[in-house]
Design a protein around this motif. Structure first.
Motif, PDB file in Angstrom:
ATOM      1  N   ASN A  96       0.849  -1.181   0.000  1.00 21.10           N
ATOM      2  CA  ASN A  96       0.000   0.000   0.000  1.00 21.10           C
ATOM      3  C   ASN A  96       0.891   1.239   0.000  1.00 21.10           C
ATOM      4  O   ASN A  96       2.007   1.221   0.532  1.00 21.10           O
ATOM      5  N   VAL A  97       0.398   2.316  -0.574  1.00 20.57           N
ATOM      6  CA  VAL A  97       1.181   3.551  -0.614  1.00 20.57           C
ATOM      7  C   VAL A  97       1.519   4.016   0.796  1.00 20.57           C
ATOM      8  O   VAL A  97       2.661   4.406   1.091  1.00 20.57           O
ATOM      9  N   ALA A 259      -5.431   8.025  -0.207  1.00 20.14           N
ATOM     10  CA  ALA A 259      -5.289   7.468  -1.557  1.00 20.14           C
ATOM     11  C   ALA A 259      -5.545   5.970  -1.556  1.00 20.14           C
ATOM     12  O   ALA A 259      -6.219   5.445  -2.457  1.00 20.14           O
ATOM     13  N   ASP A 260      -5.003   5.270  -0.569  1.00 19.11           N
ATOM     14  CA  ASP A 260      -5.229   3.825  -0.488  1.00 19.11           C
ATOM     15  C   ASP A 260      -6.718   3.505  -0.342  1.00 19.11           C
ATOM     16  O   ASP A 260      -7.234   2.577  -0.971  1.00 19.11           O
ATOM     17  N   LEU A 261      -7.396   4.280   0.486  1.00 19.45           N
ATOM     18  CA  LEU A 261      -8.806   4.003   0.756  1.00 19.45           C
ATOM     19  C   LEU A 261      -9.708   4.432  -0.397  1.00 19.45           C
ATOM     20  O   LEU A 261     -10.619   3.690  -0.796  1.00 19.45           O
ATOM     21  N   ALA A 262      -9.466   5.616  -0.949  1.00 19.48           N
ATOM     22  CA  ALA A 262     -10.395   6.193  -1.921  1.00 19.48           C
ATOM     23  C   ALA A 262     -10.063   5.832  -3.362  1.00 19.48           C
ATOM     24  O   ALA A 262     -10.975   5.669  -4.179  1.00 19.48           O
ATOM     25  N   LEU A 266      -7.846  -0.057  -1.049  1.00 20.10           N
ATOM     26  CA  LEU A 266      -7.048  -0.978  -0.243  1.00 20.10           C
ATOM     27  C   LEU A 266      -7.327  -0.712   1.230  1.00 20.10           C
ATOM     28  O   LEU A 266      -7.169   0.417   1.700  1.00 20.10           O
ATOM     29  N   PRO A 267      -7.745  -1.735   1.987  1.00 20.09           N
ATOM     30  CA  PRO A 267      -8.033  -1.515   3.411  1.00 20.09           C
ATOM     31  C   PRO A 267      -6.748  -1.331   4.213  1.00 20.09           C
ATOM     32  O   PRO A 267      -5.679  -1.807   3.831  1.00 20.09           O
ATOM     33  N   LEU A 268      -6.859  -0.651   5.334  1.00 13.92           N
ATOM     34  CA  LEU A 268      -5.726  -0.487   6.231  1.00 13.92           C
ATOM     35  C   LEU A 268      -5.661  -1.677   7.181  1.00 13.92           C
ATOM     36  O   LEU A 268      -6.641  -1.995   7.861  1.00 13.92           O
ATOM     37  N   ALA A 269      -4.521  -2.348   7.240  1.00 18.36           N
ATOM     38  CA  ALA A 269      -4.349  -3.482   8.147  1.00 18.36           C
ATOM     39  C   ALA A 269      -4.302  -2.989   9.590  1.00 18.36           C
ATOM     40  O   ALA A 269      -3.832  -1.884   9.872  1.00 18.36           O
TER      41      ALA A 269
END
Length: 299
Positions: A96-97, A259-262, A266-269
């Motif tokens: 993820n970024v 950016a990862d979410l929108a 990509l979900p945050l671990a």
């Protein structure tokens, strides 16, 4: 009123720099599955030259400001920086970024520790604490990957590449500290970009693709975002002291998370959420040490 007396402008430029840098990483992440690594680095470096040269010309530092008395030192700094750029973009392709940028926060901590060995600075409790907290955060983030069956090799490789990038960036920052005593910031930045371009061109025989349409726009965007981010960062330190800007270093992590979410969905671990305060606290301790006055008699 002199430039250092305008901290609001400096803080605004620092926040803008973080946003632009996040834009660069988003562009890199978006094309990483379709474009070879060396080609991405080339476009990022080539198009970063445009705003950089315009900026140097505006400051009347081009081309006479690029003269140097320390070409070998520039070569070493540019080499470390170019390798760090390759490793960073390779990590972005696998993580993820926000994860890759979080690990990159280790570089100022590592720089403080490396200065003990390379510049013979004192090993302080602050530096040790920052290092322990920073790497503790990375371990917290990585531990579930190591303990899970069938952990993704790509993610583990991405974490290793992000760590390598942080180490190389720390070495490059050490060289920048040394070069800043005699060289102009414009020369340091430009020689780094040129070295990255040459390194990227060396990968041409490995096979590049002909980008078109949206992919080409993203590659150009990576370069322009990166170039303008560097300029905004440079100008921020002209208008505000480093100690005023230090707290806003960590706001820059907000943009990659969004950016990862929108954008990438990509979900945050959970491990990432616990790792953030540890790494950021380590970086904050390393930054706080710089603002502490040296004891009487210290060299």
């Amino acid at each position: 009123m002199t430039a250092p007396d305008r901290p609001r402008i400096g803080i605004g430029l620092r926040l803008l720099s973080g946003l632009l840098m996040a834009g660069m990483f988003v562009c890199v992440k978006a094309v990483s599955d379709d474009v070879p690594l060396g080609e991405i680095v080339f476009f990022r470096s080539a198009f970063a030259l445009i705003p950089l040269i315009v900026f140097l010309w505006w400051r009347r530092e081009f081309p006479h400001g690029l003269a140097t008395r320390r070409p070998l030192a520039h070569l070493l700094r540019a080499g470390f920086g170019a390798l760090a750029l390759f490793a960073s973009f390779a990590a972005i392709a696998r993580l993820n970024v926000a994860e890759a940028i979080l690990i990159a926060q280790l570089s100022p901590i590592l720089m403080a520790v490396a200065a003990v060995v390379l510049l013979r600075e004192r090993l302080t409790v602050w530096r040790v604490a920052g290092l322990v907290l920073g790497f503790g955060g990375v371990i917290v983030m990585v531990w579930p990957e190591l303990g899970a069956q069938g952990a993704g090799d790509a993610r583990l490789a991405g974490i290793a590449l992000a760590l390598l990038s942080a180490v190389l960036s720390a070495l490059a920052l050490i060289m920048v500290r040394s070069l800043n005593r005699t060289e102009s910031p414009g020369a340091i930045a430009l020689y780094f970009v040129l070295a990255s371009m040459l390194g990227a061109l060396a990968t041409l025989p490995l096979g590049w693709v002909m980008p078109g349409g949206w992919t080409l726009a993203l590659l150009i965007g990576a370069g322009l975002f990166g170039g303008f981010a560097h300029i905004a960062m440079t100008m921020a330190f002209r208008y505000a002291e480093a100690t005023r800007l230090a707290p806003f270093e960590y706001v820059a992590l907000l943009w990659p998370i969004l950016a990862d979410l929108a954008i990438f969905r990509l979900p945050l671990a959970t491990s990432f959420v616990f790792a953030v305060p540890l790494v950021m606290l380590g970086a904050a301790i390393a930054a706080a040490e710089k603002s502490r006055p040296e004891p009487p008699g210290a060299s």
